[in-house]
Write a protein that holds these residues in place. Structure first.
Motif, short mmCIF file in Angstrom:
data_model
loop_
_atom_site.label_atom_id
_atom_site.label_comp_id
_atom_site.label_asym_id
_atom_site.label_seq_id
_atom_site.Cartn_x
_atom_site.Cartn_y
_atom_site.Cartn_z
N VAL A 125 0.84 -1.20 0.00
CA VAL A 125 0.00 0.00 0.00
C VAL A 125 0.87 1.25 0.00
O VAL A 125 0.61 2.21 -0.73
CB VAL A 125 -0.95 0.01 1.22
N GLU A 126 1.93 1.24 0.80
CA GLU A 126 2.85 2.38 0.86
C GLU A 126 3.45 2.67 -0.51
O GLU A 126 3.54 3.83 -0.95
CB GLU A 126 3.96 2.08 1.87
N ILE A 127 3.84 1.62 -1.22
CA ILE A 127 4.44 1.78 -2.54
C ILE A 127 3.43 2.34 -3.55
O ILE A 127 3.74 3.27 -4.30
CB ILE A 127 5.00 0.43 -3.05
N VAL A 128 2.22 1.78 -3.55
CA VAL A 128 1.22 2.23 -4.52
C VAL A 128 0.72 3.64 -4.19
O VAL A 128 0.37 4.41 -5.09
CB VAL A 128 0.05 1.21 -4.61
N ASN A 129 0.70 4.00 -2.92
CA ASN A 129 0.30 5.36 -2.53
C ASN A 129 1.30 6.39 -3.02
O ASN A 129 0.95 7.54 -3.30
CB ASN A 129 0.16 5.46 -1.01
N ALA A 130 2.58 6.00 -3.11
CA ALA A 130 3.63 6.93 -3.53
C ALA A 130 3.66 7.12 -5.05
O ALA A 130 4.36 8.02 -5.55
CB ALA A 130 4.99 6.43 -3.05
N ALA A 131 2.92 6.29 -5.79
CA ALA A 131 2.89 6.41 -7.25
C ALA A 131 2.02 7.59 -7.66
O ALA A 131 0.96 7.84 -7.07
CB ALA A 131 2.35 5.13 -7.86
N SER A 132 2.44 8.32 -8.68
CA SER A 132 1.67 9.49 -9.14
C SER A 132 0.40 9.08 -9.88
O SER A 132 -0.60 9.79 -9.85
CB SER A 132 2.53 10.36 -10.05
N GLY A 133 0.46 7.94 -10.56
CA GLY A 133 -0.70 7.50 -11.34
C GLY A 133 -0.83 8.22 -12.67
O GLY A 133 -1.84 8.07 -13.37
N ALA A 134 0.18 8.99 -13.04
CA ALA A 134 0.15 9.71 -14.32
C ALA A 134 0.07 8.71 -15.47
O ALA A 134 0.60 7.60 -15.38
CB ALA A 134 1.39 10.57 -14.47
N ALA A 135 -0.58 9.11 -16.55
CA ALA A 135 -0.84 8.20 -17.67
C ALA A 135 0.42 7.53 -18.21
O ALA A 135 0.41 6.36 -18.57
CB ALA A 135 -1.56 8.96 -18.78
N ASN A 136 1.53 8.27 -18.29
CA ASN A 136 2.73 7.69 -18.88
C ASN A 136 3.56 6.90 -17.87
O ASN A 136 4.67 6.47 -18.17
CB ASN A 136 3.60 8.78 -19.52
N THR A 137 3.05 6.72 -16.67
CA THR A 137 3.76 5.93 -15.66
C THR A 137 2.94 4.73 -15.21
O THR A 137 3.30 4.06 -14.24
CB THR A 137 4.11 6.78 -14.43
N VAL A 138 1.86 4.45 -15.90
CA VAL A 138 0.98 3.33 -15.55
C VAL A 138 0.68 2.50 -16.79
O VAL A 138 0.40 3.05 -17.85
CB VAL A 138 -0.35 3.83 -14.94
N GLN A 139 0.73 1.20 -16.65
CA GLN A 139 0.35 0.31 -17.74
C GLN A 139 -0.57 -0.77 -17.17
O GLN A 139 -0.14 -1.60 -16.37
CB GLN A 139 1.58 -0.34 -18.37
#
Length: 208
Positions: free
Chosen positions: A144-158
């Motif tokens: 959860v800590e790792i996924v919370n730190a992700a920006s979720g921007a389109a070019n950083t998610v697949q």
């Protein structure tokens, strides 16, 4: 009378021999039915998705909640919606890979020259070999800590499938698979500079 007793004795010996042979056949059948370690989870890492016997239970591929965007995926991770561990004892094996030309967006990572790297062992409720914690609750909290730190921007998610997502968080590219237990995740992690990567390649599951 002596002849009659002798005939009876021969008959009893024949019956005993037949019963003994039947007992041996039963033992052979039991041995053949003994389950072998297998992967009860389904993903592209195990494309056949065939039922798996662990102990006395037959497992079929399990699905987790579906999602079509990163925020719903992040919510599923926060809620701990990974499939539960199916065996009392499970062994997750990961391979370490060198660099290659494999890429996604502006990121590259290794997929060639892979070799056995490390193993995470789940026994009862204790986990050994994981850098994320020594039990399921601690590992879920780290995920959860790792996924919370992700920006979720389109070019950083697949979004790979309705269970698998690859995303950037910090200096790594992580791949979570909700069709595997939390203790087996991330199923892949690679550094942003492309110098290292590991992938889950084998799951062995044992019953009581």
């Amino acid at each position: 009378m002596g002849n009659i007793n002798f005939k009876h004795l021969i008959g009893l010996l024949v019956v005993c021999a037949l019963l003994s042979a039947c007992g041996k056949d039963n033992k052979k059948e039991t041995a053949a039915a003994t389950p072998v370690p297998c992967n009860p989870y389904y993903s592209s890492l195990n494309p056949s998705g065939t039922p798996c016997v662990v102990g006395t239970t037959t497992y079929t591929p399990t699905t987790s909640p579906t999602f079509g965007d990163f925020e719903s995926f992040r919510t599923a991770v926060r809620n701990g919606q990974f499939v539960p561990v199916s065996g009392f004892h499970e062994i997750y094996k990961y391979g370490s890979c060198g660099t290659s030309t494999d890429s996604w967006f502006i990121f590259t990572w290794g997929t060639s020259s892979c070799s056995a790297s490390f193993t995470v062992d789940y026994m009862g409720t204790t986990v050994t070999g994981s850098t994320y914690g020594s039990n399921e609750a601690a590992i879920k909290a780290k995920l959860v800590e790792i996924v919370n730190a992700a920006s979720g921007a389109a070019n950083t998610v697949q979004i790979i499938s309705n269970q698998r997502v690859r995303f950037v968080s910090g200096s790594y590219i992580y791949e979570y698979h909700l069709g595997y237990p939390a203790v087996a995740n991330p199923v892949s992690r690679s550094s942003l500079n492309g110098s290292s990567r590991y992938d889950l390649y084998s799951v062995q599951s044992f019953g009581m």
